[in-house]
Design an enzyme around this catalytic site. Sequence first.
Site, short mmCIF file in Angstrom:
data_model
loop_
_atom_site.label_atom_id
_atom_site.label_comp_id
_atom_site.label_asym_id
_atom_site.label_seq_id
_atom_site.Cartn_x
_atom_site.Cartn_y
_atom_site.Cartn_z
N ASP A 27 8.31 84.69 -43.58
CA ASP A 27 7.33 83.77 -43.01
C ASP A 27 6.03 84.49 -42.66
O ASP A 27 6.03 85.67 -42.30
CB ASP A 27 7.93 83.11 -41.75
CG ASP A 27 7.16 81.86 -41.36
OD1 ASP A 27 6.46 81.28 -42.21
OD2 ASP A 27 7.26 81.45 -40.18
N ARG A 31 -0.68 82.43 -42.65
CA ARG A 31 -1.49 83.02 -41.58
C ARG A 31 -2.08 84.35 -42.02
O ARG A 31 -3.20 84.70 -41.66
CB ARG A 31 -0.63 83.16 -40.31
CG ARG A 31 -0.48 81.84 -39.56
CD ARG A 31 0.63 81.90 -38.56
NE ARG A 31 1.94 81.91 -39.22
CZ ARG A 31 3.07 82.29 -38.65
NH1 ARG A 31 3.05 82.74 -37.41
NH2 ARG A 31 4.20 82.25 -39.32
N ASN A 75 9.75 72.07 -47.04
CA ASN A 75 8.46 72.54 -47.56
C ASN A 75 7.82 71.56 -48.55
O ASN A 75 6.64 71.67 -48.86
CB ASN A 75 8.59 73.93 -48.20
CG ASN A 75 8.77 75.05 -47.20
OD1 ASN A 75 9.44 76.05 -47.46
ND2 ASN A 75 8.16 74.92 -46.01
C1 IPE Z 1 10.72 78.62 -43.43
O1 IPE Z 1 9.39 78.82 -43.12
C2 IPE Z 1 10.89 78.42 -44.90
C3 IPE Z 1 10.56 79.56 -45.76
C4 IPE Z 1 10.21 80.75 -45.38
C5 IPE Z 1 10.67 79.29 -47.16
P1 IPE Z 1 8.46 77.61 -42.62
O2 IPE Z 1 7.14 78.18 -42.36
O3 IPE Z 1 8.53 76.48 -43.58
O4 IPE Z 1 9.20 77.17 -41.27
P2 IPE Z 1 8.66 76.30 -40.05
O5 IPE Z 1 8.15 75.02 -40.62
O6 IPE Z 1 7.56 77.09 -39.40
O7 IPE Z 1 9.83 76.14 -39.14
C1 IPE Z 2 6.36 81.33 -45.74
O1 IPE Z 2 5.05 81.49 -45.33
C2 IPE Z 2 6.44 80.97 -47.20
C3 IPE Z 2 6.88 79.59 -47.45
C4 IPE Z 2 7.26 78.72 -46.56
C5 IPE Z 2 6.88 79.17 -48.83
P1 IPE Z 2 4.23 80.27 -44.73
O2 IPE Z 2 3.49 79.59 -45.84
O3 IPE Z 2 5.12 79.38 -43.95
O4 IPE Z 2 3.22 81.02 -43.78
P2 IPE Z 2 2.67 80.50 -42.38
O5 IPE Z 2 3.85 80.26 -41.51
O6 IPE Z 2 1.89 79.25 -42.66
O7 IPE Z 2 1.82 81.61 -41.91
MG MG Z 3 5.62 79.37 -41.97
#
Ligand code: IPE
Ligand code: IPE
Ligand code: MG
Length: 263
Positions: A27, A31, A75
């Site tokens: 994650d 950001r 997602n």
């Molecule tokens: C969890 O991350 C899913 C993946 C890393 C693929 P998200 O960024 O989607 O999770 P939430 O929405 O912050 O809980």
């Molecule tokens: C995790 O990074 C990757 C996926 C969920 C595909 P994010 O895209 O959730 O990154 P943040 O949480 O917005 O920073």
């Molecule tokens: Mg995320």
Amino acid sequence: MSSTSDSELSGHILPELIPQHVAVIMDGNGRWAKSRGLPRLEGHRRGADKARDIVEWASDAGVRQISLYAFSTENWSRPDIEVRGLMALLATLLPKQIPDMNKNGVRLKVLGDVQALPGMARRAVLKACEKTAGNRKIDLVLCLNYGGQQEILAAARKLAISFKQGEISDEALQALSPEDFRNYLWRHDLMPVDLLIRTGGEHRISNFHLWDMAYAELFFDETYWPDYSREDFLRALHVFVSRERRFGKTSEQVTSNKAQSSI
Ligand code: IPE
Ligand code: IPE
Ligand code: MG
């Protein structure tokens, strides 16, 4: 995978103490990109490079199975352009990884509802699984269109159908153990998760591996996924080793079991 990195990575951890199955919520890509004024997709691109790296670090350390959460069932509700970008990334990057996976003994498995992925991504994933099926050093479980609740619900549905069709008796249903129920999950060839690592500073599970994380050790790292390093991974392994896993028992029971098994 050099021998120097092997010894560095084991970092004096006994092989039997290394977690067998490590699950990672990668994650912080968005950001990371935002903080640099870059498009979110650039964060995902850098994140994909890091996914390749962590498999190598885990393999060097003696981990047998690594699950990477790449796309959750939730997602899909992201902006269309991001979802399409992620799927395109998968479809273009995965085929390029096959030679390295074969060289490094990485067997790709996929966990999640792959049939619902766009054609290009689905075909790339299934082909990479097929081409790496003979590898045995480490299993890379790519979690795509995965949701822990959806997986458990699908298992319950399968069980209900078996019961309705008379394949399971009343008595067998009453006697069903968690281990038996596990056989109805999407993948029952996975080991229970020993260590969960989540990067990006959030302290939640986000519908990952709900059944198999029953007794996982949880480790949260503030680092955004594209910045995650080998040292960060090593730290997580060392913290894991320093924890006492009690599985419901008392600390005294666990200590005396350990002492007995080392006699
Ligand atoms: C969890 O991350 C899913 C993946 C890393 C693929 P998200 O960024 O989607 O999770 P939430 O929405 O912050 O809980
Ligand atoms: C995790 O990074 C990757 C996926 C969920 C595909 P994010 O895209 O959730 O990154 P943040 O949480 O917005 O920073
Ligand atoms: Mg995320």
